[in-house]
Design a protein around this motif. Structure first.
Motif, PDB file in Angstrom:
ATOM      1  N   ASP A   1       0.840  -1.200   0.000  1.00  0.00           N
ATOM      2  CA  ASP A   1       0.000   0.000   0.000  1.00  0.00           C
ATOM      3  C   ASP A   1       0.872   1.245   0.000  1.00  0.00           C
ATOM      4  OD1 ASP A   1      -2.326  -1.497   0.049  1.00  0.00           O
ATOM      5  OD2 ASP A   1      -2.425  -1.509   2.247  1.00  0.00           O
ATOM      6  N   CYS A   2       0.446   2.217  -0.770  1.00  0.00           N
ATOM      7  CA  CYS A   2       1.179   3.478  -0.842  1.00  0.00           C
ATOM      8  C   CYS A   2       0.807   4.364   0.350  1.00  0.00           C
ATOM      9  CB  CYS A   2       0.840   4.218  -2.135  1.00  0.00           C
ATOM     10  SG  CYS A   2       1.314   3.302  -3.609  1.00  0.00           S
ATOM     11  N   THR A   3       1.791   5.079   0.885  1.00  0.00           N
ATOM     12  CA  THR A   3       1.534   5.947   2.040  1.00  0.00           C
ATOM     13  C   THR A   3       0.781   7.215   1.651  1.00  0.00           C
ATOM     14  OG1 THR A   3       3.713   6.962   1.761  1.00  0.00           O
ATOM     15  CG2 THR A   3       3.531   5.129   3.336  1.00  0.00           C
ATOM     16  N   ASP A   4       0.793   7.576   0.350  1.00  0.00           N
ATOM     17  CA  ASP A   4       0.094   8.800  -0.074  1.00  0.00           C
ATOM     18  C   ASP A   4      -1.349   8.511  -0.517  1.00  0.00           C
ATOM     19  OD1 ASP A   4       0.618   7.508  -2.470  1.00  0.00           O
ATOM     20  OD2 ASP A   4       1.707   9.176  -3.381  1.00  0.00           O
ATOM     21  N   ASN A   5      -1.865   7.348  -0.157  1.00  0.00           N
ATOM     22  CA  ASN A   5      -3.242   6.930  -0.467  1.00  0.00           C
ATOM     23  C   ASN A   5      -3.546   6.890  -1.965  1.00  0.00           C
ATOM     24  OD1 ASN A   5      -3.929   6.567   2.228  1.00  0.00           O
ATOM     25  ND2 ASN A   5      -4.430   8.745   2.466  1.00  0.00           N
ATOM     26  N   SER A   6      -2.545   6.676  -2.796  1.00  0.00           N
ATOM     27  CA  SER A   6      -2.768   6.512  -4.229  1.00  0.00           C
ATOM     28  C   SER A   6      -2.527   5.049  -4.588  1.00  0.00           C
ATOM     29  CB  SER A   6      -1.832   7.414  -5.038  1.00  0.00           C
ATOM     30  OG  SER A   6      -0.488   7.012  -4.856  1.00  0.00           O
ATOM     31  N   THR A   7      -3.000   4.676  -5.753  1.00  0.00           N
ATOM     32  CA  THR A   7      -2.746   3.316  -6.225  1.00  0.00           C
ATOM     33  C   THR A   7      -1.291   3.190  -6.654  1.00  0.00           C
ATOM     34  OG1 THR A   7      -5.021   3.196  -6.976  1.00  0.00           O
ATOM     35  CG2 THR A   7      -3.512   1.541  -7.841  1.00  0.00           C
ATOM     36  N   MET A   8      -0.780   4.214  -7.346  1.00  0.00           N
ATOM     37  CA  MET A   8       0.621   4.225  -7.778  1.00  0.00           C
ATOM     38  C   MET A   8       1.031   5.661  -8.085  1.00  0.00           C
ATOM     39  SD  MET A   8       3.508   2.842  -8.285  1.00  0.00           S
ATOM     40  CE  MET A   8       3.037   1.196  -7.876  1.00  0.00           C
ATOM     41  N   SER A   9       2.245   6.005  -7.684  1.00  0.00           N
ATOM     42  CA  SER A   9       2.835   7.304  -7.999  1.00  0.00           C
ATOM     43  C   SER A   9       4.350   7.132  -8.023  1.00  0.00           C
ATOM     44  CB  SER A   9       2.421   8.351  -6.968  1.00  0.00           C
ATOM     45  OG  SER A   9       2.973   8.031  -5.713  1.00  0.00           O
ATOM     46  N   GLN A  10       5.054   8.159  -8.443  1.00  0.00           N
ATOM     47  CA  GLN A  10       6.514   8.098  -8.458  1.00  0.00           C
ATOM     48  C   GLN A  10       7.058   7.921  -7.045  1.00  0.00           C
ATOM     49  OE1 GLN A  10       6.722  11.860 -10.335  1.00  0.00           O
ATOM     50  NE2 GLN A  10       7.310  11.040 -12.330  1.00  0.00           N
ATOM     51  N   ASP A  11       6.515   8.673  -6.128  1.00  0.00           N
ATOM     52  CA  ASP A  11       6.969   8.595  -4.745  1.00  0.00           C
ATOM     53  C   ASP A  11       6.722   7.198  -4.172  1.00  0.00           C
ATOM     54  OD1 ASP A  11       8.067   9.865  -2.398  1.00  0.00           O
ATOM     55  OD2 ASP A  11       6.037   9.664  -1.544  1.00  0.00           O
ATOM     56  N   CYS A  12       5.550   6.654  -4.443  1.00  0.00           N
ATOM     57  CA  CYS A  12       5.204   5.317  -3.953  1.00  0.00           C
ATOM     58  C   CYS A  12       6.121   4.257  -4.569  1.00  0.00           C
ATOM     59  CB  CYS A  12       3.747   5.008  -4.272  1.00  0.00           C
ATOM     60  SG  CYS A  12       3.227   3.353  -3.778  1.00  0.00           S
ATOM     61  N   LEU A  13       6.368   4.367  -5.877  1.00  0.00           N
ATOM     62  CA  LEU A  13       7.196   3.371  -6.573  1.00  0.00           C
ATOM     63  C   LEU A  13       8.585   3.289  -5.972  1.00  0.00           C
ATOM     64  CD1 LEU A  13       7.571   1.323  -8.892  1.00  0.00           C
ATOM     65  CD2 LEU A  13       8.252   3.254 -10.330  1.00  0.00           C
ATOM     66  N   PHE A  14       9.196   4.439  -5.688  1.00  0.00           N
ATOM     67  CA  PHE A  14      10.583   4.433  -5.254  1.00  0.00           C
ATOM     68  C   PHE A  14      10.779   4.476  -3.741  1.00  0.00           C
ATOM     69  CE2 PHE A  14      10.802   6.058  -9.636  1.00  0.00           C
ATOM     70  CZ  PHE A  14      11.537   5.013 -10.167  1.00  0.00           C
ATOM     71  N   HIS A  15       9.719   4.752  -2.985  1.00  0.00           N
ATOM     72  CA  HIS A  15       9.886   4.832  -1.531  1.00  0.00           C
ATOM     73  C   HIS A  15       9.085   3.783  -0.757  1.00  0.00           C
ATOM     74  CE1 HIS A  15      12.265   8.424  -1.957  1.00  0.00           C
ATOM     75  NE2 HIS A  15      11.320   8.967  -2.709  1.00  0.00           N
ATOM     76  N   ASP A  16       7.911   3.416  -1.283  1.00  0.00           N
ATOM     77  CA  ASP A  16       7.059   2.469  -0.556  1.00  0.00           C
ATOM     78  C   ASP A  16       7.169   1.037  -1.067  1.00  0.00           C
ATOM     79  OD1 ASP A  16       6.182   4.639   0.882  1.00  0.00           O
ATOM     80  OD2 ASP A  16       4.373   4.927  -0.321  1.00  0.00           O
ATOM     81  N   GLU A  17       7.338   0.872  -2.357  1.00  0.00           N
ATOM     82  CA  GLU A  17       7.381  -0.468  -2.954  1.00  0.00           C
ATOM     83  C   GLU A  17       8.748  -1.110  -2.737  1.00  0.00           C
ATOM     84  OE1 GLU A  17       4.851  -1.999  -3.983  1.00  0.00           O
ATOM     85  OE2 GLU A  17       3.417  -0.437  -4.507  1.00  0.00           O
TER      86      GLU A  17
END
Length: 184
Positions: A90-106
């Motif tokens: 799950d992304c911390t910014d409540n999105s399904t996918m974003s640049q920030d999520c891809l490189f920081h959460d995944e």
């Protein structure tokens, strides 16, 4: 008088063959475009049409190798895409996918496979679009048995290096650039 008739008859046959060459070339080009439009990006169907109508065995082999390239690219794309859902978090910014999520959460393996599968998709689509512009030339060369054109387009040439550079640049701009591709 018969030899003159035979000569005249053979001249008429040669003229008929020459007259039919452009129309058959156009018909094959239209078939190749149908294969390109309907199935080209996934199967390389346009290369199958060119292979079926090539005069030279070398041209058929190269056209089939190009068609096989699409199958390999699609297979590799699916191979890199398949495990992604099971690795996703799950992304911390409540999105399904974003640049920030891809490189920081995944996880790193997810980000790596994601970038590779996007690159393969972009490269496949870039080849597909670029080849659409060259179908008339390749069809004419295949029907005329002029391997110099088929060899130039089917071997790894500067043209495919340009496509590779374009695909890499596109992926960099999409993944790390200012393109907002946030989903959700």
């Amino acid at each position: 008088m018969e030899p003159a008739t035979d000569t005249m008859s053979s001249q008429i046959n040669v003229e008929r063959e020459e007259d039919s060459a452009p129309s058959s070339c156009c018909a094959v080009a239209v078939l190749a475009y149908v294969g390109w439009f309907l199935f080209g990006c996934f199967t390389g169907g346009h290369w199958g049409v060119i292979a079926c109508h090539s005069r030279e065995a070398k041209d058929r082999t190269q056209a089939l190798a190009h068609m096989f390239k699409y199958w390999v690219l699609v297979g590799v794309f699916i191979g890199f895409r398949w495990p992604l859902p099971s690795w996703s978090t799950d992304c911390t910014d409540n999105s399904t996918m974003s640049q920030d999520c891809l490189f920081h959460d995944e996880p790193t393996k997810y980000a790596t496979f994601y970038v590779i599968h996007i690159f393969i998709l972009v490269f496949t689509f870039t080849c597909f679009i670029a080849e659409g512009f060259r179908i008339p030339q390749w069809t004419q060369a295949a029907l005329a048995g002029e391997p110099k054109y088929m060899c130039a387009c089917c071997n790894v040439t500067y043209e495919y290096l340009y496509l590779l550079v374009f695909a890499i640049t596109s992926v960099i701009m999409i993944i790390w650039g200012n393109v907002d591709w946030t989903i959700g």
